[in-house]
Design a protein around this motif. Structure first.
Motif, PDB file in Angstrom:
ATOM      1  N   ASP A 125      18.518  92.985 134.571  1.00  0.00           N
ATOM      2  CA  ASP A 125      18.765  91.775 135.348  1.00  0.00           C
ATOM      3  C   ASP A 125      18.501  90.501 134.553  1.00  0.00           C
ATOM      4  O   ASP A 125      19.115  89.463 134.812  1.00  0.00           O
ATOM      5  CB  ASP A 125      17.886  91.776 136.607  1.00  0.00           C
ATOM      6  CG  ASP A 125      18.225  92.939 137.532  1.00  0.00           C
ATOM      7  OD1 ASP A 125      19.421  93.137 137.799  1.00  0.00           O
ATOM      8  OD2 ASP A 125      17.299  93.648 137.953  1.00  0.00           O
ATOM      9  N   GLU A 126      17.584  90.578 133.625  1.00  0.00           N
ATOM     10  CA  GLU A 126      17.260  89.410 132.807  1.00  0.00           C
ATOM     11  C   GLU A 126      16.845  89.887 131.421  1.00  0.00           C
ATOM     12  O   GLU A 126      16.077  90.859 131.302  1.00  0.00           O
ATOM     13  CB  GLU A 126      16.115  88.614 133.452  1.00  0.00           C
ATOM     14  CG  GLU A 126      15.766  87.320 132.769  1.00  0.00           C
ATOM     15  CD  GLU A 126      14.662  86.561 133.492  1.00  0.00           C
ATOM     16  OE1 GLU A 126      13.930  85.795 132.812  1.00  0.00           O
ATOM     17  OE2 GLU A 126      14.517  86.742 134.727  1.00  0.00           O
ATOM     18  N   LYS A 143      14.554  93.817 138.261  1.00  0.00           N
ATOM     19  CA  LYS A 143      13.867  93.097 139.333  1.00  0.00           C
ATOM     20  C   LYS A 143      13.653  93.969 140.567  1.00  0.00           C
ATOM     21  O   LYS A 143      14.551  94.693 141.002  1.00  0.00           O
ATOM     22  CB  LYS A 143      14.660  91.844 139.704  1.00  0.00           C
ATOM     23  CG  LYS A 143      14.640  90.788 138.608  1.00  0.00           C
ATOM     24  CD  LYS A 143      15.304  89.505 139.052  1.00  0.00           C
ATOM     25  CE  LYS A 143      15.199  88.438 137.950  1.00  0.00           C
ATOM     26  NZ  LYS A 143      15.853  87.171 138.357  1.00  0.00           N
ATOM     27  N   LYS A 155      17.871 101.138 136.995  1.00  0.00           N
ATOM     28  CA  LYS A 155      19.062 100.359 137.358  1.00  0.00           C
ATOM     29  C   LYS A 155      20.167 101.275 137.867  1.00  0.00           C
ATOM     30  O   LYS A 155      20.821 100.974 138.873  1.00  0.00           O
ATOM     31  CB  LYS A 155      19.531  99.575 136.126  1.00  0.00           C
ATOM     32  CG  LYS A 155      20.520  98.472 136.457  1.00  0.00           C
ATOM     33  CD  LYS A 155      19.862  97.374 137.288  1.00  0.00           C
ATOM     34  CE  LYS A 155      20.857  96.267 137.627  1.00  0.00           C
ATOM     35  NZ  LYS A 155      20.263  95.256 138.504  1.00  0.00           N
ATOM     36  N   ASN A 202       8.605  93.874 139.815  1.00  0.00           N
ATOM     37  CA  ASN A 202       9.511  93.937 138.669  1.00  0.00           C
ATOM     38  C   ASN A 202       9.045  94.990 137.666  1.00  0.00           C
ATOM     39  O   ASN A 202       7.841  95.202 137.486  1.00  0.00           O
ATOM     40  CB  ASN A 202       9.568  92.584 137.963  1.00  0.00           C
ATOM     41  CG  ASN A 202      10.154  91.498 138.837  1.00  0.00           C
ATOM     42  OD1 ASN A 202      10.982  91.768 139.704  1.00  0.00           O
ATOM     43  ND2 ASN A 202       9.727  90.267 138.622  1.00  0.00           N
TER      44      ASN A 202
END
Length: 400
Positions: free
Chosen positions: A50-51, A65, A118, A127
């Protein structure tokens, strides 16, 4: 959910092989750390993190996340810098490729543990932060910068170290202290042969005393016996008086939680004072290295790493053991006896619950098989889901 994780892991096998091949083909050397960091960043993005970001000391950080940030889990792997990248007066590190080979298993398993969550759509309360940290020494600048800067506002429930544990849960290691004893005889009249003989004799007496200390160090039942090793002895010209000489003795000392850094240094200074004349100037100080990171940032690194030992009854340890046993892992609690890990900072200093779990023996993680990589990823995923996963009743018979 455990069945879903296992099935989705099978679907990642091809990508694990491909990225493993990329790592095997990459030759880590001076000046190309940024290429490796870029490779890891690209893989995280490809896997759907996500990041993804790289901080100013070269740590690569990817985040999966959860639905709220209250119980974050940090999954740590290492990227060891070649010596010449962080020490201006050193020669290129011939062991850089060996060190990188030891890092590959941790990098692979940390990235694909994140990818597995994921792909499985597992819901997490917090997270999952996957960090590949750069370092020049075990427990060095990378992990300190990560937690003091990037994660200082995060509510972290625990840390999992991607270190070799032979699929056991490791919960501690000895500390390490590198210090230097400096003796300056300030009142001799000249550098006569007789004076040199006396100085040399005293130096030998001090070395013998240090060896005697090494023999008397107390055994720790879990962490093993601490050690004292004289790394280097040399004479230097004194900065105090022209023509005077100094003895510099560098010592590498491992120690257990029962010992104390301040007392270790005090004892070294006491030994020195007992052997040399009262008018000698003695100094005992912790070594520091001037570090230049892969991003060009200059840092001072103090070579002082704390011992740590998590309690076996801590919920973070108990829950990890339980979920592994429930899923047919033959595991138990153990300790690193020959390694200093980032737990020296995360638990030894910050008091964050920290465990280690991974494939390979603690002496060597090279040549880990694909099956063991998959087993390591699955085991980490089970631990993380038990710690911060949201139960999915009805998805799996074992969870109804």
């Amino acid at each position: 959910m455990n069945t879903i994780l296992k099935n989705k892991l099978g679907g990642l096998e091809g990508e694990i092989k491909d990225f493993s091949e990329k790592l095997n083909q990459f030759k880590l050397q001076q000046g190309n750390m940024s290429q490796l960091e870029s490779m890891i960043t690209s893989e995280m993005e490809k896997l759907g993190f996500d990041e993804v970001k790289t901080d100013e000391v070269g740590n690569v950080i990817g985040i999966i996340k959860g639905y709220k940030s209250v119980d974050d889990i940090v999954l740590l792997s290492n990227i060891d810098l070649p010596v010449a990248e962080h020490n201006n007066d050193s020669t290129p590190d011939k062991n850089a490729s060996i060190m990188f080979d030891n890092d590959k298993s941790g990098i692979l398993t940390s990235l694909f543990t994140g990818a597995l969550f994921k792909r499985s759509l597992a819901l997490l309360t917090g997270n999952l932060i996957v960090a590949c940290i750069t370092r020049s020494e075990s427990c060095g600048f990378g992990v300190k910068y990560l937690f003091n800067q990037q994660l200082k506002k995060e509510k972290i429930k625990g840390v999992i170290l991607c270190e070799p544990t032979d699929f056991k849960i490791y919960t501690g290691n000895k500390g390490q202290l590198e210090y230097e004893i400096v003796v300056h005889e300030s009142n001799h009249k000249n550098n006569s042969p007789k004076y040199e003989q006396i100085l040399d004799s005293k130096k030998n007496d001090l070395l013998n005393s240090l060896n005697a200390v090494s023999d008397r160090l107390p055994m720790d039942n879990e962490l093993g016996k601490p050690s004292l090793v004289v790394k280097n002895v040399c004479y230097k010209n004194s900065p105090y008086d022209k023509g005077d000489r100094e003895i510099h003795i560098k010592v590498d000392r491992t120690f257990t939680p029962a010992e104390n850094e301040t007392v270790i240094l005090q004892n070294a200074q006491r030994l020195t004072k007992n052997i040399f004349n009262d008018d000698a100037i003695e100094d005992t100080h912790i070594d520091e290295n001037k570090i230049t990171t892969s991003t060009g940032k200059t840092l001072q690194e103090t070579k002082d790493y704390k011992p740590w030992k998590m309690e076996g009854y801590h919920p973070f340890v108990v829950n990890s053991l339980e979920v592994l046993h429930e899923n047919n892992f033959d595991t138990s609690v153990g300790y690193w006896k020959n390694r200093i890990t980032e737990g020296s900072f995360t638990n030894g200093e910050l008091k964050i619950p920290t465990i280690g779990f991974g494939a390979g023996k603690q002496e060597n993680t090279q040549g880990v098989s694909l099956n063991d990589l998959l087993k390591s990823i699955y085991g980490k995923s089970l631990i993380i889901y038990r710690q911060i996963g949201v139960p999915t009743f009805g998805w799996d018979d074992g969870e109804i």
